[in-house]
Design a protein around this motif. Structure first.
Motif, PDB file in Angstrom:
ATOM      1  N   CYS A  13      -8.225 -47.463   7.038  1.00  0.00           N
ATOM      2  CA  CYS A  13      -8.928 -48.474   6.254  1.00  0.00           C
ATOM      3  C   CYS A  13      -8.425 -48.418   4.811  1.00  0.00           C
ATOM      4  CB  CYS A  13     -10.430 -48.216   6.298  1.00  0.00           C
ATOM      5  SG  CYS A  13     -11.395 -49.487   5.468  1.00  0.00           S
ATOM      6  N   TYR A  34      -5.845 -52.125   7.109  1.00  0.00           N
ATOM      7  CA  TYR A  34      -6.817 -53.215   7.125  1.00  0.00           C
ATOM      8  C   TYR A  34      -7.846 -52.962   6.031  1.00  0.00           C
ATOM      9  CZ  TYR A  34     -10.086 -50.034   9.451  1.00  0.00           C
ATOM     10  OH  TYR A  34     -10.907 -48.985   9.739  1.00  0.00           O
ATOM     11  N   PHE A  57     -12.056 -53.464   5.232  1.00  0.00           N
ATOM     12  CA  PHE A  57     -13.349 -53.738   5.841  1.00  0.00           C
ATOM     13  C   PHE A  57     -14.420 -53.633   4.774  1.00  0.00           C
ATOM     14  CE2 PHE A  57     -17.272 -52.581   8.078  1.00  0.00           C
ATOM     15  CZ  PHE A  57     -17.332 -53.604   9.009  1.00  0.00           C
ATOM     16  N   GLU A  58     -15.183 -54.705   4.633  1.00  0.00           N
ATOM     17  CA  GLU A  58     -16.288 -54.740   3.676  1.00  0.00           C
ATOM     18  C   GLU A  58     -17.593 -54.843   4.461  1.00  0.00           C
ATOM     19  OE1 GLU A  58     -18.107 -57.674   0.262  1.00  0.00           O
ATOM     20  OE2 GLU A  58     -15.966 -57.776   0.676  1.00  0.00           O
ATOM     21  N   GLY A  63     -19.763 -57.202   8.898  1.00  0.00           N
ATOM     22  CA  GLY A  63     -18.737 -56.868   7.921  1.00  0.00           C
ATOM     23  C   GLY A  63     -17.627 -57.899   7.941  1.00  0.00           C
ATOM     24  N   TYR A  64     -16.895 -57.923   6.831  1.00  0.00           N
ATOM     25  CA  TYR A  64     -15.715 -58.780   6.716  1.00  0.00           C
ATOM     26  C   TYR A  64     -14.485 -57.892   6.837  1.00  0.00           C
ATOM     27  CZ  TYR A  64     -18.740 -62.537   5.184  1.00  0.00           C
ATOM     28  OH  TYR A  64     -19.708 -63.499   5.130  1.00  0.00           O
ATOM     29  N   MET A  65     -13.591 -58.277   7.708  1.00  0.00           N
ATOM     30  CA  MET A  65     -12.373 -57.509   7.931  1.00  0.00           C
ATOM     31  C   MET A  65     -11.169 -58.399   7.684  1.00  0.00           C
ATOM     32  SD  MET A  65     -11.268 -55.409  11.311  1.00  0.00           S
ATOM     33  CE  MET A  65      -9.679 -54.632  11.460  1.00  0.00           C
ATOM     34  N   LEU A  87     -13.559 -49.826  15.391  1.00  0.00           N
ATOM     35  CA  LEU A  87     -13.289 -49.204  14.099  1.00  0.00           C
ATOM     36  C   LEU A  87     -13.892 -47.805  14.096  1.00  0.00           C
ATOM     37  CD1 LEU A  87     -14.217 -52.143  11.680  1.00  0.00           C
ATOM     38  CD2 LEU A  87     -11.937 -51.451  12.426  1.00  0.00           C
ATOM     39  N   TYR A 112     -17.313 -53.933  17.108  1.00  0.00           N
ATOM     40  CA  TYR A 112     -17.708 -55.200  16.504  1.00  0.00           C
ATOM     41  C   TYR A 112     -17.160 -56.355  17.326  1.00  0.00           C
ATOM     42  CZ  TYR A 112     -19.082 -52.762  12.219  1.00  0.00           C
ATOM     43  OH  TYR A 112     -19.701 -51.942  11.301  1.00  0.00           O
TER      44      TYR A 112
END
Length: 106
Positions: free
Chosen positions: A40, A44, A46-47, A55-57, A72, A81
């Motif tokens: 991470c 990528y 991830f938020e 989450g936003y990826m 993840l 997810y």
């Protein structure tokens, strides 16, 4: 009269065929993409949102679509997810951002 009857039969056959093709397309199996070996912040981004329930990826990989699953890892915790929404960038074309929601494990 037989000409009208054969026309109706042809319409019924066409509708059945279209219905079959539509249902077959909807039944395509979702893919699972394993990002547990990726880093991470490097491979990528991830938020997390709502205490990791969403989450936003952002990542680069072609072919991911709505409904697919992404695995993840955070420390020793494994998260699964499902892609709720996904948008691909125009450049590079395999880069995307997706809204993910956590799948509850049974």
């Amino acid at each position: 009269m037989s000409h009208i009857r054969s026309g109706i039969n042809l319409n019924v056959i066409l509708l059945l065929l279209l219905n079959f093709l539509w249902n077959r397309q909807k039944q395509q199996k979702q893919q699972t993409y394993d990002y547990t070996e990726c880093v991470c912040g490097c491979d990528y981004a991830f938020e997390p949102v709502d205490n990791l329930t969403k989450g936003y990826m952002t990542a680069q990989f072609k072919g991911i679509k709505r409904g697919d699953y992404i695995l993840l890892k955070n420390g020793s915790n494994l998260y699964r997810y499902q892609v709720e929404e996904i948008d691909y960038y125009s450049e590079p074309p395999d880069m995307w951002i997706a809204l993910l929601h956590k799948v509850v494990q049974d």
